[in-house]
Design a protein around this motif. Structure first.
Motif, mmCIF file in Angstrom:
data_model
loop_
_atom_site.group_PDB
_atom_site.id
_atom_site.type_symbol
_atom_site.label_atom_id
_atom_site.label_comp_id
_atom_site.label_asym_id
_atom_site.label_seq_id
_atom_site.Cartn_x
_atom_site.Cartn_y
_atom_site.Cartn_z
ATOM 1 N N ALA A 248 -3.734 -0.061 -7.213
ATOM 2 C CA ALA A 248 -4.677 0.493 -6.234
ATOM 3 C C ALA A 248 -6.126 0.229 -6.606
ATOM 4 O O ALA A 248 -7.024 0.644 -5.894
ATOM 5 C CB ALA A 248 -4.451 2.000 -6.086
ATOM 6 N N GLY A 249 -6.372 -0.482 -7.695
ATOM 7 C CA GLY A 249 -7.750 -0.602 -8.178
ATOM 8 C C GLY A 249 -8.030 0.599 -9.056
ATOM 9 O O GLY A 249 -7.429 1.659 -8.870
ATOM 10 N N TRP A 250 -8.987 0.442 -10.017
ATOM 11 C CA TRP A 250 -9.124 1.542 -10.970
ATOM 12 C C TRP A 250 -9.678 2.790 -10.301
ATOM 13 O O TRP A 250 -9.594 3.876 -10.845
ATOM 14 C CB TRP A 250 -9.982 1.133 -12.171
ATOM 15 C CG TRP A 250 -11.459 1.346 -12.016
ATOM 16 C CD1 TRP A 250 -12.309 0.577 -11.307
ATOM 17 C CD2 TRP A 250 -12.235 2.390 -12.603
ATOM 18 N NE1 TRP A 250 -13.578 1.078 -11.394
ATOM 19 C CE2 TRP A 250 -13.565 2.196 -12.193
ATOM 20 C CE3 TRP A 250 -11.949 3.472 -13.437
ATOM 21 C CZ2 TRP A 250 -14.601 3.037 -12.582
ATOM 22 C CZ3 TRP A 250 -12.997 4.308 -13.814
ATOM 23 C CH2 TRP A 250 -14.299 4.088 -13.390
ATOM 24 N N THR A 251 -10.224 2.644 -9.072
ATOM 25 C CA THR A 251 -10.745 3.817 -8.388
ATOM 26 C C THR A 251 -9.644 4.622 -7.699
ATOM 27 O O THR A 251 -9.897 5.734 -7.259
ATOM 28 C CB THR A 251 -11.769 3.400 -7.337
ATOM 29 O OG1 THR A 251 -11.172 2.383 -6.542
ATOM 30 C CG2 THR A 251 -13.013 2.843 -7.988
ATOM 31 N N LEU A 252 -8.458 4.062 -7.598
ATOM 32 C CA LEU A 252 -7.279 4.789 -7.091
ATOM 33 C C LEU A 252 -7.513 5.442 -5.730
ATOM 34 O O LEU A 252 -7.024 6.546 -5.480
ATOM 35 C CB LEU A 252 -6.861 5.892 -8.084
ATOM 36 C CG LEU A 252 -6.642 5.495 -9.532
ATOM 37 C CD1 LEU A 252 -6.332 6.732 -10.365
ATOM 38 C CD2 LEU A 252 -5.515 4.505 -9.657
ATOM 39 N N TYR A 253 -8.261 4.785 -4.852
ATOM 40 C CA TYR A 253 -8.573 5.430 -3.572
ATOM 41 C C TYR A 253 -7.313 5.716 -2.774
ATOM 42 O O TYR A 253 -6.493 4.832 -2.546
ATOM 43 C CB TYR A 253 -9.457 4.499 -2.723
ATOM 44 C CG TYR A 253 -10.928 4.488 -3.082
ATOM 45 C CD1 TYR A 253 -11.443 5.277 -4.087
ATOM 46 C CD2 TYR A 253 -11.803 3.654 -2.374
ATOM 47 C CE1 TYR A 253 -12.791 5.241 -4.395
ATOM 48 C CE2 TYR A 253 -13.155 3.617 -2.677
ATOM 49 C CZ TYR A 253 -13.635 4.408 -3.690
ATOM 50 O OH TYR A 253 -14.964 4.364 -3.986
ATOM 51 N N PRO A 254 -7.149 6.966 -2.308
ATOM 52 C CA PRO A 254 -6.162 7.201 -1.272
ATOM 53 C C PRO A 254 -6.783 6.794 0.076
ATOM 54 O O PRO A 254 -7.999 6.718 0.154
ATOM 55 C CB PRO A 254 -5.952 8.718 -1.338
ATOM 56 C CG PRO A 254 -7.240 9.254 -1.864
ATOM 57 C CD PRO A 254 -7.860 8.172 -2.699
ATOM 58 N N PRO A 255 -6.038 6.579 1.104
ATOM 59 C CA PRO A 255 -4.588 6.711 1.157
ATOM 60 C C PRO A 255 -3.822 5.525 0.567
ATOM 61 O O PRO A 255 -2.642 5.679 0.270
ATOM 62 C CB PRO A 255 -4.314 6.808 2.660
ATOM 63 C CG PRO A 255 -5.466 6.122 3.304
ATOM 64 C CD PRO A 255 -6.633 6.320 2.428
ATOM 65 N N GLN A 256 -4.498 4.370 0.354
ATOM 66 C CA GLN A 256 -3.680 3.206 -0.007
ATOM 67 C C GLN A 256 -2.969 3.356 -1.346
ATOM 68 O O GLN A 256 -1.888 2.818 -1.528
ATOM 69 C CB GLN A 256 -4.522 1.920 0.042
ATOM 70 C CG GLN A 256 -5.892 2.002 -0.591
ATOM 71 C CD GLN A 256 -5.910 1.443 -1.998
ATOM 72 O OE1 GLN A 256 -4.937 0.885 -2.444
ATOM 73 N NE2 GLN A 256 -7.020 1.600 -2.688
ATOM 74 N N ALA A 257 -3.551 4.147 -2.277
ATOM 75 C CA ALA A 257 -2.941 4.238 -3.604
ATOM 76 C C ALA A 257 -1.531 4.787 -3.558
ATOM 77 O O ALA A 257 -0.699 4.448 -4.385
ATOM 78 C CB ALA A 257 -3.805 5.108 -4.514
ATOM 79 N N ILE A 258 -1.248 5.656 -2.565
ATOM 80 C CA ILE A 258 0.084 6.274 -2.552
ATOM 81 C C ILE A 258 0.810 5.959 -1.247
ATOM 82 O O ILE A 258 1.639 6.725 -0.765
ATOM 83 C CB ILE A 258 -0.005 7.806 -2.764
ATOM 84 C CG1 ILE A 258 -1.026 8.437 -1.808
ATOM 85 C CG2 ILE A 258 -0.395 8.136 -4.188
ATOM 86 C CD1 ILE A 258 -1.059 9.942 -1.915
ATOM 87 N N THR A 259 0.478 4.815 -0.650
ATOM 88 C CA THR A 259 1.127 4.428 0.595
ATOM 89 C C THR A 259 1.900 3.135 0.377
ATOM 90 O O THR A 259 1.448 2.256 -0.359
ATOM 91 C CB THR A 259 0.076 4.199 1.702
ATOM 92 O OG1 THR A 259 -0.764 5.353 1.757
ATOM 93 C CG2 THR A 259 0.726 4.008 3.047
ATOM 94 N N ALA A 260 3.043 3.032 1.029
ATOM 95 C CA ALA A 260 3.875 1.837 0.889
ATOM 96 C C ALA A 260 3.038 0.594 1.167
ATOM 97 O O ALA A 260 2.182 0.589 2.057
ATOM 98 C CB ALA A 260 5.046 1.915 1.852
ATOM 99 N N GLY A 261 3.298 -0.460 0.399
ATOM 100 C CA GLY A 261 2.521 -1.684 0.546
ATOM 101 C C GLY A 261 1.611 -1.905 -0.639
ATOM 102 O O GLY A 261 1.307 -3.035 -0.991
#
Lengths: 210, 609
Positions: free
Chosen positions: B169-182
């Protein structure tokens, strides 16, 4: 040995001036005149305050979204709040007894505080159980999730407090403490108890008022 | 009444331990008003001496070695990424692996290498020694801090072995992508990453408590705050920042863990993912960004302030000259620390915000350049007419000044909203932050290791190997990052695992990519030289004399070198001056240690700076 200096006075000292050199050579090495445990507790409380403030900020920000649905406050929460208030009062009493060296009463107070702390935790768990049984899951609304999160984090702080209460009490009963240490340690635990009461009142108040 | 009195007396004798049965340290040697000596834990077995050690010196070395070991993994990851970028035709990496490596490289380098090495490593090693204490305030908690760090590292490494791999997710771990399928590792790796960070914060809090209390309360007699070495000021202020900043990371991590595991909606908005409507609704991804950067920006200074402090001391010792403007240096450290909490949103210009909000943060960002510039001027003025010794620590310190200045100046560009928006997603930013918080602090770390190595092992590191290491590292980093500035200006986007044959990208950048990668491989390999030097010199290195650099600060004045358990032998040192009295007119030697009594240097005339 100027202990009353503010941070600004400390930072503007001129360590190369003759007067200052003489004063500095007499410096005993401590910045403030309190025990390292007490200062340690204050540091931890400062960090915890930041932690809880950020939770409060997150809560207030998230509250504004229109999917927010308040959750009910069971009467048991009021009861638990009462327990916390009483345990703070008892702890205050314990520090007084310890200062007056009425150690038997101090001991009783300490036991009673332990009982209250465990009752509070059990009370909180019962509240969880009731809420879950009536369908207020963490996933059903974010207000519920915040409630479970707040109670968990606060509960963990209480458990940490119980650990140090246990250490202090057992040392106290084993009589392995010097007199200053007794006062110092009981004071520290008491301050932490008051701190957790205040944190709880803020969190509870926040959840009530929204 | 009398009953009660008796009762009290009895209770008193019952509960209060007999003063003679409690071990009190020998305080004969000190006048009555003084504090009692610290009671120390004495280890009895190999395990409690070397593994579960409670001696801050050992814990510091343990921290440093663990951090360096983890950092090497970060280095290897950067090799793998660079090979992919230079030779996309090879099909070297999957896109998902590339993102995973970017993420792990970033997180490892910032948190698990730099933070742990500066605060855990140098903090533990130097704070008790430089302050003149026997050990940290709470040695047992200090040991727990290290082992929490070890567990955090192990959990982080474990994420390489779970299904789906580490998070991408990149070191910034931004949601929503960090915990979303894909996103790579969206359900396994990210959880381990978050747990690892939570453990790190818990461990750091325990260590930080020690650093703060030790600096404030356990200093030697005569060691006022304004007589402390700047190293201690830097580490101390950075620790205070960390104690206030890490809770924000903790809050973000906890809430994202719940979003991912339980399905709550703290950060997750209503979304359609892979054609399915997710159960989340109403969450605020921007809230996470605020929390993350409220931690993330002070984190930059958590890394930079110890580097500032250490480099100030290295420059002063190795140019045999008083640090220029000591008070101003302290104020700058404190000022930067305070300001660092008011600039975080400059990382979020492209997330969109109220223009006034952006204006505010651009202003604060530019204001923070003022104390930083003061520090750079003072370093240069320290060198001015100094008796400069081109020793290894000095070389690395000089390299730091140039590199930090370079990275700081590009920071001024990026602090302005209008300049940042077009540059934000390009290699210009990559070049900027690697210069300012990658290379610059790493150079200080190298300098510091070369400087304090004799204190740890009693031997010197090899000078020739060190010089080769310096020149390859220093020139090599410029070969890597200078071209990236240009790439950024011509618009090469960062975070892309391959640029393909885009007509918008100049072909010269492709050639540059190859050049950069070769430089990366060489610079990385040069670190092997350093590692060899580090480990081999412990046995083969030239025996060091006591205080080989002729420094004034207390860590070199211990009765034994390397210092033994308890640091100071029988009596704690007494401090009479700050650690910067070099080349004092009238003194016999060109340095006056902090604990040398005034009666021994009667002719010396210390001048104000």
């Amino acid at each position: 040995m100027n202990r009353k200096k503010s941070i600004f006075q400390l930072l503007t000292e001129k360590p190369w001036e003759t007067d200052q050199i003489e004063a500095d050579n007499d410096h005993e090495g401590r910045t403030v005149n309190i025990s390292k445990q007490k200062l340690g507790l204050r540091t931890i409380m400062a960090a915890s305050t930041v932690l809880f403030s950020l939770f409060v900020v997150a809560y207030s920000d998230r509250m504004l979204v229109n999917d927010w649905r308040n959750m009910p406050e069971p009467w048991l929460l009021w009861f638990n709040t009462g327990i916390l208030v009483i345990s703070s009062i008892v702890f205050h009493q314990a520090t007084k007894y310890a200062k007056k060296e009425i150690f038997d009463k101090t001991k009783n107070c300490l036991y009673f505080i332990g009982f209250l702390a465990y009752s509070f935790l059990i009370g909180q768990l019962i509240v969880w159980y009731q809420l879950i049984n009536t369908g207020y899951y963490a996933t059903s609304n974010v207000a519920n999730a915040f409630f479970y999160l707040f109670t968990t984090i606060h509960g963990l702080h209480i458990i940490g407090g119980i650990y140090f209460w246990g250490k202090t009490t057992s040392k106290f009963i084993k009589r392995s403490l010097k007199k200053e240490d007794i006062n110092n340690l009981i004071d520290i635990c008491a301050v932490y108890w008051h701190f957790l009461l205040v944190v709880w009142l803020v969190l509870f108040g926040l959840m009530l008022s929204s | 009444m009398s009953d009660e009195q008796d009762h009290k007396l009895e209770a008193k004798s019952d509960y209060v331990a007999d003063a003679s049965s409690v071990s009190t340290p020998d305080i004969d040697a000190v006048p009555e008003a003084e504090l009692p000596d610290q009671e120390l834990y004495h280890s009895h077995s190999w395990w409690t001496t070397y593994v579960f050690s409670q001696d801050a010196k050992y814990i510091g070395i343990q921290y440093a070695l663990t951090a360096i070991g983890t950092g090497l993994l970060g280095l290897v990851l950067s090799w793998l990424m660079r090979i992919q970028l230079a030779f996309p035709g090879l099909g070297w990496l999957e896109p998902s692996s590339y993102y995973q490596f970017v993420t792990m490289h970033g997180m490892i380098m910032v948190v698990y290498l730099l933070t742990a090495l500066f605060l855990g490593g140098f903090g533990n090693l130097l704070i008790p020694l430089m302050c003149g204490a026997r050990d940290m305030a709470f040695p047992y908690v200090n040991m727990l801090s290290y082992w929490a760090f070890v567990v955090a590292v192990l959990v982080l490494l474990a994420s390489f072995f779970v299904p789906g791999g580490p998070t991408g997710a990149g070191w910034t771990l931004y949601p929503p992508q960090a915990i979303t399928a894909g996103t790579p590792g969206y359900n396994g790796g990210i959880i381990l990453m978050l747990i690892s960070l939570i453990l790190f914060v818990a461990g750091f809090t325990m260590g930080g408590l020690n650093y703060i209390i030790t600096v404030l309360q356990l200093r030697a007699r005569g060691m006022t705050l304004m007589r402390m070495p700047l190293t201690i000021w830097g580490i101390f202020t950075a620790t205070v920042l960390a104690m206030f900043a890490f809770p924000a990371l903790l809050v973000g991590c906890l809430m994202m863990t719940l979003d991912s595991l339980l399905g709550t909606s703290f950060f997750m908005p209503a979304m359609v993912s892979l054609g399915e409507t997710l159960t989340h609704e109403g969450g605020s991804p921007i809230l996470f960004q605020h929390l993350f950067w409220f931690f993330g920006h002070p984190e930059v200074y958590i890394v930079a302030l110890p580097a500032f402090g250490i480099v100030s001391d290295l420059l002063s010792v190795h140019s045999r000259k008083t640090i220029f403007g000591y008070r101003m240096m302290v104020w700058a450290i404190v000022g930067i620390g305070a300001l660092s909490f008011f600039v975080w949103a400059h990382h979020m210009y492209v997330s969109g915000m109220n223009p006034w909000f952006g204006f505010f943060f651009a202003t604060t960002t530019l204001i923070i350049a003022v104390p930083t510039a003061i520090k750079v001027y003072n370093w240069i003025l320290t060198l001015w007419r100094g008796n400069i010794q081109l020793s290894l620590p000095m070389l690395f310190s000089l390299g730091f000044i140039v590199t930090f200045l370079n990275g700081g100046l590009t920071g001024l560009f990026l602090g302005n909203v209008t300049v940042d928006v077009p540059l934000s997603d390009t290699y210009f930013v990559v070049a900027h932050f690697h210069m300012v918080m990658g290379i610059a602090p790493i150079l200080v770390i190298f300098g510091a290791i070369y400087h304090w190595y004799p204190l740890i092992t009693g031997r010197m590191m090899n000078e020739t190997l060190g010089k080769i290491h310096f020149w390859i590292t220093f020139l090599g980093s410029y070969a890597i990052y200078f071209p990236m500035h240009y790439q950024g200006f011509v618009g090469v986007p960062r975070r892309y695992f391959e640029i393909y044959d885009s007509p918008y990208i100049d072909t010269s950048t492709l050639l540059l990519n190859k050049f950069i990668t070769i430089a990366v491989l060489i610079v990385g390999a040069a670190q092997l030289l350093f590692l060899y030097n580090l480990f081999a010199s412990a046995r083969l290195g030239k025996k060091s004399e006591k205080n080989p650099w002729k420094a004034n600060s207390l860590e070199w004045q211990t009765p034994q070198m390397p210092p033994e358990h308890g640091n100071w032998g029988k009596e704690l040192p007494k401090v009479y001056r700050w650690p910067y009295d070099f080349s004092v007119p009238g003194a016999k030697e060109d340095y006056i240690p902090q604990n040398q009594p005034p009666s021994e240097i009667i002719g010396a005339k210390v001048e104000k700076t």
